[in-house]
Design an enzyme around this catalytic site. Structure first.
Site, PDB file in Angstrom:
ATOM      1  N   CYS A  87      10.530   9.390  -6.943  1.00  0.00           N
ATOM      2  CA  CYS A  87      10.186   9.599  -5.533  1.00  0.00           C
ATOM      3  C   CYS A  87      11.354  10.102  -4.697  1.00  0.00           C
ATOM      4  O   CYS A  87      11.156  10.827  -3.723  1.00  0.00           O
ATOM      5  CB  CYS A  87       9.604   8.324  -4.931  1.00  0.00           C
ATOM      6  SG  CYS A  87      10.759   6.931  -4.826  1.00  0.00           S
ATOM      7  N   VAL A  97      -4.506   5.775  -4.426  1.00  0.00           N
ATOM      8  CA  VAL A  97      -5.827   5.185  -4.632  1.00  0.00           C
ATOM      9  C   VAL A  97      -5.745   3.784  -5.224  1.00  0.00           C
ATOM     10  O   VAL A  97      -6.526   2.897  -4.867  1.00  0.00           O
ATOM     11  CB  VAL A  97      -6.696   6.114  -5.512  1.00  0.00           C
ATOM     12  CG1 VAL A  97      -6.086   6.298  -6.897  1.00  0.00           C
ATOM     13  CG2 VAL A  97      -8.119   5.582  -5.630  1.00  0.00           C
ATOM     14  N   LEU A 120       5.903   0.586   2.431  1.00  0.00           N
ATOM     15  CA  LEU A 120       7.360   0.521   2.387  1.00  0.00           C
ATOM     16  C   LEU A 120       7.967   1.890   2.670  1.00  0.00           C
ATOM     17  O   LEU A 120       7.717   2.848   1.933  1.00  0.00           O
ATOM     18  CB  LEU A 120       7.829   0.021   1.023  1.00  0.00           C
ATOM     19  CG  LEU A 120       7.221  -1.295   0.543  1.00  0.00           C
ATOM     20  CD1 LEU A 120       7.797  -1.673  -0.820  1.00  0.00           C
ATOM     21  CD2 LEU A 120       7.439  -2.401   1.557  1.00  0.00           C
ATOM     22  N   GLY A 151      -1.221  -2.381  -6.797  1.00  0.00           N
ATOM     23  CA  GLY A 151      -2.199  -1.620  -7.568  1.00  0.00           C
ATOM     24  C   GLY A 151      -1.767  -1.338  -8.987  1.00  0.00           C
ATOM     25  O   GLY A 151      -2.272  -0.402  -9.617  1.00  0.00           O
ATOM     26  N   CYS A 194      12.836  -0.571  -9.176  1.00  0.00           N
ATOM     27  CA  CYS A 194      12.195  -0.783  -7.880  1.00  0.00           C
ATOM     28  C   CYS A 194      11.309  -2.024  -7.918  1.00  0.00           C
ATOM     29  O   CYS A 194      11.285  -2.816  -6.965  1.00  0.00           O
ATOM     30  CB  CYS A 194      11.381   0.446  -7.493  1.00  0.00           C
ATOM     31  SG  CYS A 194      10.657   0.363  -5.838  1.00  0.00           S
ATOM     32  N   MET A 231       0.843  -1.193   0.000  1.00  0.00           N
ATOM     33  CA  MET A 231       0.000   0.000   0.000  1.00  0.00           C
ATOM     34  C   MET A 231       0.880   1.247   0.000  1.00  0.00           C
ATOM     35  O   MET A 231       1.528   1.572   0.994  1.00  0.00           O
ATOM     36  CB  MET A 231      -0.942  -0.019   1.203  1.00  0.00           C
ATOM     37  CG  MET A 231      -1.824  -1.273   1.239  1.00  0.00           C
ATOM     38  SD  MET A 231      -2.998  -1.316   2.607  1.00  0.00           S
ATOM     39  CE  MET A 231      -4.166  -0.037   2.098  1.00  0.00           C
ATOM     40  N   SER A 232       0.894   1.933  -1.129  1.00  0.00           N
ATOM     41  CA  SER A 232       1.764   3.100  -1.303  1.00  0.00           C
ATOM     42  C   SER A 232       1.198   4.357  -0.674  1.00  0.00           C
ATOM     43  O   SER A 232       1.916   5.337  -0.481  1.00  0.00           O
ATOM     44  CB  SER A 232       1.991   3.351  -2.793  1.00  0.00           C
ATOM     45  OG  SER A 232       0.771   3.730  -3.417  1.00  0.00           O
ATOM     46  N   SER A 244      -3.445   1.287  -4.982  1.00  0.00           N
ATOM     47  CA  SER A 244      -3.084   0.212  -4.055  1.00  0.00           C
ATOM     48  C   SER A 244      -4.157  -0.001  -2.997  1.00  0.00           C
ATOM     49  O   SER A 244      -4.369  -1.134  -2.537  1.00  0.00           O
ATOM     50  CB  SER A 244      -1.728   0.497  -3.402  1.00  0.00           C
ATOM     51  OG  SER A 244      -1.739   1.715  -2.690  1.00  0.00           O
TER      52      SER A 244
END
Length: 360
Positions: A197, A14, A35, A128, A104, A10-11, A16
Site C-alpha cells: 500500500c 468488500v 485507518l 475482513g 501491519c 473498515m479498509s 471488511s
C-alpha cells in the site's frame, strides 16, 4: 462472544464491509473505523489496486452509512511509518525480505488499534480476513483456501486472538461479493488489493533506492566465485529472484541464474542455478505459539513459508534461540525475513500452531 461492543476495521474493500455487516447482524454493537496509514500524496490516487487511499476512506464511510453504524477515521500514520515502512526498508537493507502486511497485522491492526479499542471500551476488533476463529480459540484456515489469510495472522498472540473476530472464514470470496450486492454495498465489485500500500506505483526497487540510495556492488557466481555482473544496490534483490539481474556474463551452460543470497556486509549478490535454491532445513527466530503450549518435543506438522507458498510436511523442534524445521521435501526460494507458519492438519480446517521469522 454475543452482543458485545466491537470495532470494525473498515479498509474500504468488500471484505471488511461485509464483515462489519455480519457483526451487526449477529447482534453486536458495531462502530466502524478506517485507518489513515500514510500521508504520502502518491497514495491518494483513484482506481488504485493497493489500499489506504483517500478513495478507500470514502468507500469505507459509504459502507458504514449503508449499514447505519457510527464511523471514524483514526490517524495511525506515524505508528505505521515507524513499525511497518521503516521496518520494511531496514529489513531489505539487512538482506532480508519482509512481509509488510504481516507486520501491519502484528504491530498496527492487532496491537495499536486493538489497544486503543480496548481503552475505549470495545470488547473486540472485527476484520475482513479470510480465516476462522472458533470458540476454542484456535485459528484455522478459511474454507476458501485460495483466499485464506491465516498465514498473515499467524504472528498474533492468543491474547490478541481472544479479542478478534473474523466473520468471513466460513465463506468463499464469491459468496462475500454476492452478499455485498444484496446488501447494497457499492464496493461489491471493487477489485482486491494486491500492491504494497505504501509503494504507490508498485516499484519496490525504486522506493528502496529513494530511501537507501545507490550502492553499486558485485553480482557473483556461487559456483565459481567470479564476478558476473554489477548491481546498484543489493537491497533491491531477494532470494529466488530471476528477473532484473542484468548479468554481463551468462552461465556457460546457458541456463537461467537466480539470486541465492544477499550479503549486505560486502554488498554482494550471489547467483546460481535453480537447484541451488533448494532448502531442507529452516532456522527461525521469535516464535509465537497459538495452537497450544510451546511444544517440548519435535512436532510433525505442515509448514508454509510464504503468503501464497506451497505447504509441505515438516518436523518442527524448539531450539534455544527459536525453532528449526526439517522439511520433508525441499523448497526453493526460502527467504530470510519471511514467516514460517506451522499448521496441524484437521478435517475441520487446518489449525495454526504458531509462527516464527525465518533466519536462514
Amino acid at each position: 462472544m454475543v452482543g458485545v461492543r466491537v470495532l470494525a476495521a473498515m479498509s474500504g474493500g468488500v471484505d471488511s464491509a461485509v464483515a462489519a455487516a455480519r457483526a451487526a447482524e449477529a447482534g453486536h454493537d458495531v462502530t466502524g473505523v478506517h485507518l489513515a496509514l500514510a500521508r504520502n500524496p502518491q497514495t491518494y490516487r483513484t482506481g488504485a489496486r493497493g489500499c489506504c487511499t483517500l478513495e478507500d476512506s470514502r468507500d469505507a464511510r459509504r459502507a458504514a452509512d449503508v449499514l447505519s453504524i457510527p464511523f471514524y477515521v483514526w490517524d495511525m500514520a506515524d505508528r505505521f511509518q515507524a513499525d511497518v515502512v521503516d521496518d520494511f526498508v531496514a529489513e531489505y537493507a539487512a538482506g532480508r525480505t519482509p512481509n509488510p502486511c504481516l507486520r501491519c497485522n502484528e504491530k498496527i491492526k492487532f496491537a495499536a488499534v486493538l489497544d486503543r479499542a480496548v481503552a475505549l471500551g470495545f470488547d473486540a476488533v472485527v476484520t475482513g480476513h479470510h480465516a476462522r476463529l472458533g470458540a476454542d480459540g484456535l485459528l484455522r484456515r478459511s474454507v476458501d483456501l485460495a483466499k485464506d489469510q491465516s498465514y498473515v495472522l499467524g504472528v498474533l498472540t492468543r491474547e490478541q486472538l481472544s479479542r478478534s473476530m473474523f466473520p468471513l472464514g466460513d465463506s468463499t470470496k464469491t459468496q462475500v461479493r454476492a452478499e455485498a450486492t444484496r446488501r447494497g454495498l457499492a464496493v461489491a465489485d471493487k477489485p482486491d488489493s494486491h500492491d504494497i500500500c505504501f509503494v504507490a506505483d508498485g516499484d519496490t526497487r525504486g522506493f528502496l533506492a529513494r530511501r537507501l540510495g545507490t550502492t553499486p556492488g558485485d553480482v557473483v557466481d556461487g559456483d565459481t566465485g567470479e564476478v558476473v555482473g554489477r548491481h546498484t544496490g543489493a537491497y533491491a534483490y531477494t532470494v529466488g529472484q530471476r528477473r532484473g539481474l542484468h548479468l554481463d556474463r551468462p552461465a556457460p551452460d546457458g541456463r537461467p541464474r537466480y539470486v541465492l543470497s544477499i550479503t549486505p556486509k560486502t554488498n554482494t549478490v550471489t547467483v546460481g542455478p535453480a537447484e541451488a535454491l533448494a532448502v531442507s532445513q529452516v532456522q527461525a527466530r521469535r516464535p509465537v505459539w497459538i495452537g497450544g503450549p510451546r511444544p517440548a518435543d519435535p512436532v510433525e506438522c505442515e509448514v508454509q513459508l510464504r503468503a501464497h507458498g506451497d505447504v509441505v510436511p515438516a518436523t518442527v523442534a524448539v531450539t534455544d534461540d527459536g525453532l528449526r524445521a526439517e522439511l520433508h521435501q525441499p523448497l526453493r526460494g526460502v527467504a530470510a525475513g519471511q514467516a514460517i507458519v506451522a499448521y496441524r492438519p484437521d478435517p475441520a480446517g487446518d489449525i495454526v500452531l504458531g509462527s516464527a521469522t525465518i533466519a536462514a
